[in-house]
Every structure is written in C-alpha cells, then in structure tokens.
Design an enzyme around this catalytic site. Structure first.
Site, PDB file in Angstrom:
ATOM      1  N   HIS A  32      -7.990 -29.067  -3.272  1.00 19.46           N
ATOM      2  CA  HIS A  32      -8.297 -27.891  -3.862  1.00 19.46           C
ATOM      3  C   HIS A  32      -9.697 -27.430  -3.480  1.00 19.46           C
ATOM      4  O   HIS A  32      -9.905 -26.123  -3.417  1.00 19.46           O
ATOM      5  CB  HIS A  32      -8.219 -28.360  -5.530  1.00 19.46           C
ATOM      6  N   GLU A  33     -10.252 -28.280  -3.170  1.00 16.34           N
ATOM      7  CA  GLU A  33     -11.660 -28.102  -2.475  1.00 16.34           C
ATOM      8  C   GLU A  33     -11.662 -27.269  -1.172  1.00 16.34           C
ATOM      9  O   GLU A  33     -12.260 -26.291  -0.916  1.00 16.34           O
ATOM     10  CB  GLU A  33     -12.647 -29.169  -2.300  1.00 16.34           C
ATOM     11  N   HIS A  91     -10.930 -23.748  -1.569  1.00  9.82           N
ATOM     12  CA  HIS A  91     -12.123 -22.882  -1.961  1.00  9.82           C
ATOM     13  C   HIS A  91     -12.723 -22.528  -0.571  1.00  9.82           C
ATOM     14  O   HIS A  91     -13.236 -21.343  -0.978  1.00  9.82           O
ATOM     15  CB  HIS A  91     -13.173 -23.831  -2.829  1.00  9.82           C
ATOM     16  N   GLU A  96     -10.247 -20.597  -9.803  1.00 12.52           N
ATOM     17  CA  GLU A  96      -9.842 -22.220  -9.837  1.00 12.52           C
ATOM     18  C   GLU A  96      -8.362 -22.056 -10.072  1.00 12.52           C
ATOM     19  O   GLU A  96      -7.790 -23.091  -9.191  1.00 12.52           O
ATOM     20  CB  GLU A  96     -10.518 -22.751 -11.326  1.00 12.52           C
TER      21      GLU A  96
END
Length: 304
Positions: free
Chosen positions: A151-152, A155, A230
């Site tokens: 997930h990071e 980003h 997100e």
C-alpha cells in the site's frame, strides 16, 4: 521519460495555481470587489498568493523526508543490517519497489511506537522513504506486513506525496488570498472610513478569523482527496502483493482497533493518529484522511 514526468508535475502545479487564482479573480471582479480595494492591492495579493503557494509547496515537499525522520524519530535501516527481521523488512520493501517499476530503492526506516502504523514520504520516487512502527512489526504477520508495505509503495508510484503537497499548497494560497480580501471589505464596512483603509487591529483579527474558517473548508477538500487516494493505494497494493494479502492487512488493522477501542486514552489517541478507524460520524467524517476500514475491505472484496 523521467524529465517528462517531472515537467508534467511542475506544469500541473503551476496550472492549478494559476487556475485557482484566476478563477477567484474573475469571481471577485464580477462582484465588483476589486473596485473597493486600494490601488495595487488586488494585483499584489494575486501575485503573492501564487508565489506563496508554489514556494511553500516545494519547500514542504523537499523537506518531507528530513522532517519525517526528525519528528517521528525514524531510524534508517541499511540493507546489510545484521538483524534478520529488519533485513527481511528491507527486502520486502525493495522487492515490492522493483515490482512497481521503481529504479532507485526507497529508504526503509523504523521508529519506536506502540501504534500500528506505516507511512511513505519523499519529494520524488527516487528520494522516498517507507517507515514502519515497531508496533506494526509486533502485531502483524508477514503477509499482512507485506500488504501494508505494498500500500505504501503504491503511494510512491502514484506520486501521492507530490500531489497531496501541491493540493495543500493551492488550498493554502486560496485561503490566504480570500481571507485578506474579505477581511478588507468587511473592515472597511465596519469602519466606514476612507482614511482607515481597513488596516489596523480589526483588519488583522478579521484575517485570522477568515483564515481559520476558510482553512476548515479547505481541509474538507484535502481530506476528501486523501480518502480517494487511499482507495487507489489499496488497489495498487492489491496488484503488488496480492488482493488477499491487502485484505488481510486491512482486516488485521480493523481487529486491532476493535480490540483496543476501550483501552487507555493514550493508546486510543495513538491509533487515532493513524486515522484509519473510520468510526467518525457526522461532520467529523468530512475531516477523516482515511476511509472507514470496512469500506476499504468491501471494495477490495468486490473487485474479486
């Protein structure tokens, strides 16, 4: 291609700033407010807001890694670290980064905290940082950690740090400009004096009040965009690590929150700092930077 991406981001930033300032200028011009401002003040404010928004955003972005390390106490982990657990953490991040097409590996950091947290920051893909808390390492299994890290990394590949900084810079420029224009008009109406020119203590206090009010409205826009990114990072994380690992990571976070919801005030506040519980209701939900976990999980399950 790298120069094209950089040019595209700069163009987007400049274009958005100009668009916002010009739009405000057109609206205020149609309302005839510019006729009530002192000569030159209107143009000066437009220029100042444009410059302030650009410079402020770039400075914030350039210092993002340094500030994160300083404020959070992040310790960068060298790839050849002796601790097997930390070495595995670095390997996971670098493996996901290569899979995402990142050429220069992100720095990997760790910081002492009981909260279950991870974040990514940095001015560019080649100068990024992925940091995790010790609480996350203690409370999650390997596949769940991989989901969080994916997930990071998503980003970073999406350029979210850059985009969020630019959006915030534009909002701040908007707040500064409109607060001063409205404060001037109101102070002139209150003083009813051509000699006062809206200056002095009343004008200063009105600027502070309007900046606060407009900042709240601006924060709603920023938070809405943050929630949208997100969902996008969840989808990207599912592609990198696998949908089941991404779902498992979110479900683990949800269980952690539910287990600690009645814990001490300090622990609850620590977890709320992550802003992923999604339990806010009413107006508070407008200021949540993360969507409710159940919504994020449901979206990923629906894709499958």
């Amino acid at each position: 291609m790298k120069m094209f991406n950089i040019a595209k981001r700069v163009f987007l930033f400049v274009a958005v700033n100009i668009l916002v300032v010009m739009t405000i200028g057109i609206v205020l011009g149609l309302l005839g407010i510019h006729n009530k401002l002192p000569e030159g003040m209107y143009t000066q404010l437009l220029v100042i807001c444009l410059i302030w928004g650009m410079v402020g955003a770039f400075i914030s972005l350039a210092l993002s890694r340094i500030m994160a390390k300083w404020l959070m106490g992040v310790r960068v982990i060298p790839p050849n670290v002796g601790d097997p657990a930390l070495r595995e953490l670095v390997q996971i991040v670098h493996s996901l980064a290569r899979k995402a097409g990142i050429e220069t590996m992100p720095e990997v950091g760790i910081y002492e905290s009981d909260e279950v947290n991870a974040f990514a920051t940095g001015p560019t893909r080649s100068r990024s940082l992925v940091a995790v808390s010790t609480g996350l390492l203690r409370n999650m299994r390997r596949e769940e950690i991989e989901g969080v890290l994916a997930h990071e990394i998503s980003h970073i590949t999406n350029g979210d740090m850059v985009t969020m900084t630019l959006v915030q810079g534009v909002i701040n420029a908007f707040v500064m400009f409109l607060a001063r224009v409205v404060a001037f008009v109101v102070s002139r109406a209150m003083s009813r004096s051509d000699d006062d020119r809206g200056g002095g203590l009343i004008y200063f206090l009105l600027v502070m009040v309007f900046q606060f009010v407009f900042s709240l409205f601006g924060a709603i826009i920023v938070c809405w965009f943050s929630r949208w990114r997100e969902f996008r990072a969840d989808a990207g994380g599912a592609e990198l690590a696998g949908r089941l690992k991404m779902i498992s990571a979110l479900e683990s976070l949800q269980q952690f929150y539910e287990k600690n919801v009645e814990s001490t005030t300090k622990e609850e506040a620590s977890f709320q700092a992550f802003k992923i519980s999604g339990k806010q209701g009413g107006l508070l939900r407008l200021f949540a930077t993360h969507p409710p976990l159940e919504e994020r999980i449901a979206r990923l399950k629906k894709v499958g």
